[in-house]
Design an enzyme around this catalytic site. Sequence first.
Site, PDB file in Angstrom:
ATOM      1  N   LYS A  54       0.838  -1.208   0.000  1.00 54.09           N
ATOM      2  CA  LYS A  54       0.000   0.000   0.000  1.00 54.09           C
ATOM      3  C   LYS A  54       0.873   1.259   0.000  1.00 54.09           C
ATOM      4  O   LYS A  54       2.083   1.164   0.265  1.00 54.09           O
ATOM      5  CB  LYS A  54      -0.933  -0.026   1.207  1.00 54.09           C
ATOM      6  N   MET A 106      11.112  24.608   3.715  1.00 57.42           N
ATOM      7  CA  MET A 106      10.336  23.764   2.797  1.00 57.42           C
ATOM      8  C   MET A 106      11.234  22.937   1.886  1.00 57.42           C
ATOM      9  O   MET A 106      11.016  21.738   1.692  1.00 57.42           O
ATOM     10  CB  MET A 106       9.409  24.642   1.947  1.00 57.42           C
ATOM     11  N   ARG A 118     -10.540  -0.280  14.609  1.00 62.62           N
ATOM     12  CA  ARG A 118     -10.290   0.518  13.415  1.00 62.62           C
ATOM     13  C   ARG A 118     -11.167  -0.012  12.289  1.00 62.62           C
ATOM     14  O   ARG A 118     -12.025   0.687  11.798  1.00 62.62           O
ATOM     15  CB  ARG A 118      -8.804   0.481  13.050  1.00 62.62           C
ATOM     16  N   TYR A 154      14.758  30.481   9.595  1.00 61.02           N
ATOM     17  CA  TYR A 154      13.492  31.071  10.045  1.00 61.02           C
ATOM     18  C   TYR A 154      13.440  31.165  11.555  1.00 61.02           C
ATOM     19  O   TYR A 154      13.844  30.229  12.264  1.00 61.02           O
ATOM     20  CB  TYR A 154      12.307  30.224   9.579  1.00 61.02           C
TER      21      TYR A 154
HETATM   22  C1  LIG Z   1      -0.463  -1.822   6.923  1.00 60.97           C
HETATM   23  C2  LIG Z   1      -1.032  -3.125   7.320  1.00 60.97           C
HETATM   24  C3  LIG Z   1      -0.229  -4.270   7.324  1.00 60.97           C
HETATM   25  C4  LIG Z   1       1.274  -4.214   7.206  1.00 60.97           C
HETATM   26  O1  LIG Z   1       1.745  -3.656   8.419  1.00 60.97           O
HETATM   27  P1  LIG Z   1       3.290  -3.511   8.751  1.00 60.97           P
HETATM   28  O2  LIG Z   1       3.307  -3.066  10.179  1.00 60.97           O
HETATM   29  O3  LIG Z   1       3.802  -2.457   7.828  1.00 60.97           O
HETATM   30  O4  LIG Z   1       3.944  -4.802   8.538  1.00 60.97           O
HETATM   31  C5  LIG Z   1      -0.854  -5.495   7.529  1.00 60.97           C
HETATM   32  N1  LIG Z   1      -2.184  -5.563   7.760  1.00 60.97           N
HETATM   33  C6  LIG Z   1      -2.982  -4.470   7.804  1.00 60.97           C
HETATM   34  C7  LIG Z   1      -4.429  -4.618   8.080  1.00 60.97           C
HETATM   35  C8  LIG Z   1      -2.430  -3.206   7.605  1.00 60.97           C
HETATM   36  O5  LIG Z   1      -3.203  -2.128   7.673  1.00 60.97           O
END
Ligand SMILES: *Cc1c(COP(=O)(O)O)cnc(C)c1O
Length: 350
Positions: A35, A292, A130, A244
């Site tokens: 992802k 930035m 979640r 800054y």
């Molecule tokens: C992102 C995610 C993973 C992978 O998690 P890592 O901690 O990066 O290994 C696996 N399962 C779900 C549901 C996730 O959201």
Amino acid sequence: MPTGTLHIDLEAVAANWRALDRLSASSCETAAVVKADGYGLGMTRVAPRLAKEGARAFFTASAAEGLELRRILGPEPRIYVLYGHMAGDTSVIERADLVPMICSIDQLTRHFETLPQKPFGIQLDTGMNRLGLKQAEWAAVADLALGAGPVLIMSHLASADEPGSQQNNAQLSAFRYMTDGLDIPRSLSATGGTTLGPGYHFDMVRPGIGLYGGLPFKDATPVVGLDLPVIACFDIEAGDHVGYGASWTAQTASRIATVAGGYADGLPRSLQPDLEVMAGPVACRAVGRVSMDMLTIDISHLDADPTHVTVLDPHRTVDTVAGAAGTIGYEILTNLGQRYTRQYRGDEPA
Ligand SMILES: *Cc1c(COP(=O)(O)O)cnc(C)c1O
């Protein structure tokens, strides 16, 4: 070198997948989570390398990511979508042959109404709150859902990066309570859970961050390097301020280098005052605020002006930098900017 260079070692990604795969029994499949564009490293390069290494199951967050991944990997691998079957995703799920990981009763209804013959998985909520069906919901729809033959049942651990956390055991018990005795492949663990031992592995583990060299996979091979070019070097007097808000004041006459890379390139403003970069073998401290597109470093102790500095290398991982910024490696990795030139090691260009 007009922009910074992000070095991405695909051999290290492959080695990490193999190492994580070795942690579980051969009967347990090791998937790959890609992802967020392969955690910021480029799904188009990372995913084919993982497939070549033997990964047959991939996870994306959204269906749109799944569609892109299908184009990259072709028809063979299974692609699971963690957002499940969202409104508007039906045609993409069908066209790209994605497996939505159903996470609510609404989604279950949507899937049965729109794609009744198409594969799906189930997400259960074992305490993270979640995504996923809660215990009572699962009790209510389990017969219906199981009758349609889900291809995977999964849950997700909230505290797997803390091996001593009581929550791991509690979630494991809840998962077993909801799924023991079912003849359907099960998955509970991401990277953290994969390192917790065989009781957490079930039929599939789903590592993400560990593939890319990050904690909580302590034995990971580092994957990323980042070099930034120096734009200019100059002397300042004792009492002069840098950056800054004049947040840093030179105590003695100093020499400063301004480096091409800032918070728009994924180097958080919160890194200063704890960021150190390497000029060759010599560490240099960031002074003044990260802006930035630039940061400023103290090079007073160098024999010569550097042409570039190194922010990430095998000794300064995304977790080192994350520690200085008060965040986690995941966030540093996924924010590494699109402005960098990317140099991949370890496969043929796509
Ligand atoms: C992102 C995610 C993973 C992978 O998690 P890592 O901690 O990066 O290994 C696996 N399962 C779900 C549901 C996730 O959201």
